[in-house]
Design an enzyme around this catalytic site. Structure first.
Site, PDB file in Angstrom:
ATOM      1  CG  HIS A 224       2.696   0.416   1.103  1.00 11.41           C
ATOM      2  ND1 HIS A 224       1.789   0.503   0.076  1.00 11.41           N
ATOM      3  CD2 HIS A 224       2.534   1.539   1.833  1.00 11.41           C
ATOM      4  CE1 HIS A 224       1.096   1.601   0.202  1.00 11.41           C
ATOM      5  NE2 HIS A 224       1.534   2.268   1.253  1.00 11.41           N
TER       6      HIS A 224
ATOM      7  CG  HIS B  73       4.168   3.672  -2.186  1.00 10.48           C
ATOM      8  ND1 HIS B  73       4.301   3.187  -0.903  1.00 10.48           N
ATOM      9  CD2 HIS B  73       3.721   4.944  -2.073  1.00 10.48           C
ATOM     10  CE1 HIS B  73       3.960   4.131  -0.039  1.00 10.48           C
ATOM     11  NE2 HIS B  73       3.589   5.199  -0.717  1.00 10.48           N
TER      12      HIS B  73
ATOM     13  CB  SER C 161      -1.400   2.584   5.268  1.00 13.37           C
ATOM     14  OG  SER C 161      -0.905   3.699   5.966  1.00 13.37           O
TER      15      SER C 161
END
Ligand code: PAF
Length: 277
Positions: free
Chosen positions: A31, A34, A182
């Site tokens: 996501h 990252h 997350s």
């Protein structure tokens, strides 16, 4: 963009890179959080390697490893435009072959918070991160502040074992309404997605208390509990107001402080944190 799987492929690809190398270790299902790590690595290093490995040893027996979201094709298409040199996708058999018996364990820092609720979790994290460090031999490695205790534990391991690299911790990336990004947010739908905002609300209420002069750590923890307990779909696991470096719970807030929590929204376990001071 290349992907490599075996250690031999990794070594060949790694030693063809001249200059500084940044490693972004992930468990995939990427996501924006990252991607922000990869962008920061690109800005700071001549080469960037991303690893994608859902590490079985950091999942407890009651945590469903097989249900962890995976989509390698989508991950690679998100990474491709960012100019990464290659992606390492080790297999579980490659990382932990039959007869595997060596573990890396950080002590006191892994005992509270996530460590208390997820026994064995950090032993799996530090072991795999040490193996990723040894495999890639990066100059810098990038982790998200969202997993604040993980970042502290990895910093400690890096110091204690003399890994010759810098651990870089990047800020939490949030949705527009405050929900921390997350991979597990995928499980939140409808009312649960809305209820998940309670973590951000509780942290914000605690921060307000701090910013208006509140220094009694128990009052700050109580404020976070009160906000979480008012949300019917939320089940609180822990709230913490701790020293940022040692993770010891505070009586009086002083210096750099970590407010953190773990909350179940339905069956989905979410964590979030703010840093004060
Ligand atoms: O934060 C994660 O995604 C994982 O814990 C890590 C650091 C990649 C180790 O498996």
């Amino acid at each position: 963009m290349r992907t490599v799987t075996t250690l031999d492929e990794l070594r060949t690809a790694r030693f063809a890179l001249k200059g500084t190398v940044g490693l972004v270790p992930t468990m995939g299902f990427l996501h924006e959080g990252h991607l922000s790590l990869i962008r920061q690595a690109k800005a700071e290093c001549e080469h960037v390697v991303v690893s994608i490995f859902v590490n079985p040893t950091q999942f407890g027996p009651s945590e469903d490893l097989s249900k962890y979201p995976r989509d390698l094709e989508r991950d690679l298409s998100l990474i491709e435009p960012l100019g990464v040199d290659f992606v390492w996708t080790p297999t579980a058999e490659g990382m932990y072959p039959t007869g595997y018996q060596t573990w890396v364990e950080v002590e006191a820092l892994t005992h509270p918070l996530e460590g208390a609720k997820r026994p064995g979790h950090f032993k799996g994290v530090t072991t795999v991160v040490a193996k990723l460090f040894n495999g890639v031999q990066p100059h810098k490695a990038y982790f998200g502040q969202k997993d604040a205790q993980q970042a502290a534990v990895i910093r400690q391991m890096t110091r204690d074992l003399n890994f010759p690299l810098e651990v870089v911790v990047c800020p939490i990336v949030r949705e527009a309404d405050g929900l921390a990004m997350s991979s597990r947010n995928k499980y939140l739908e409808g009312a649960h997605r809305q209820a998940a905002l309670v973590l951000f609300r509780a942290l914000s209420a605690a921060k307000d208390l701090y910013e208006t002069g509140g220094r009694d750590a128990e009052k700050i923890r109580a404020k976070m509990r009160e906000v979480i307990e008012a949300e019917p779909l939320a089940q609180l696991q822990y709230v913490s107001c701790a020293n940022y470096d040692t993770l010891d719970e505070l009586d009086v807030v002083q210096g750099k402080t970590l407010l953190s929590m773990a909350v179940f929204i339905g069956k989905t376990r979410l964590i979030d944190n703010f840093v004060l001071g």
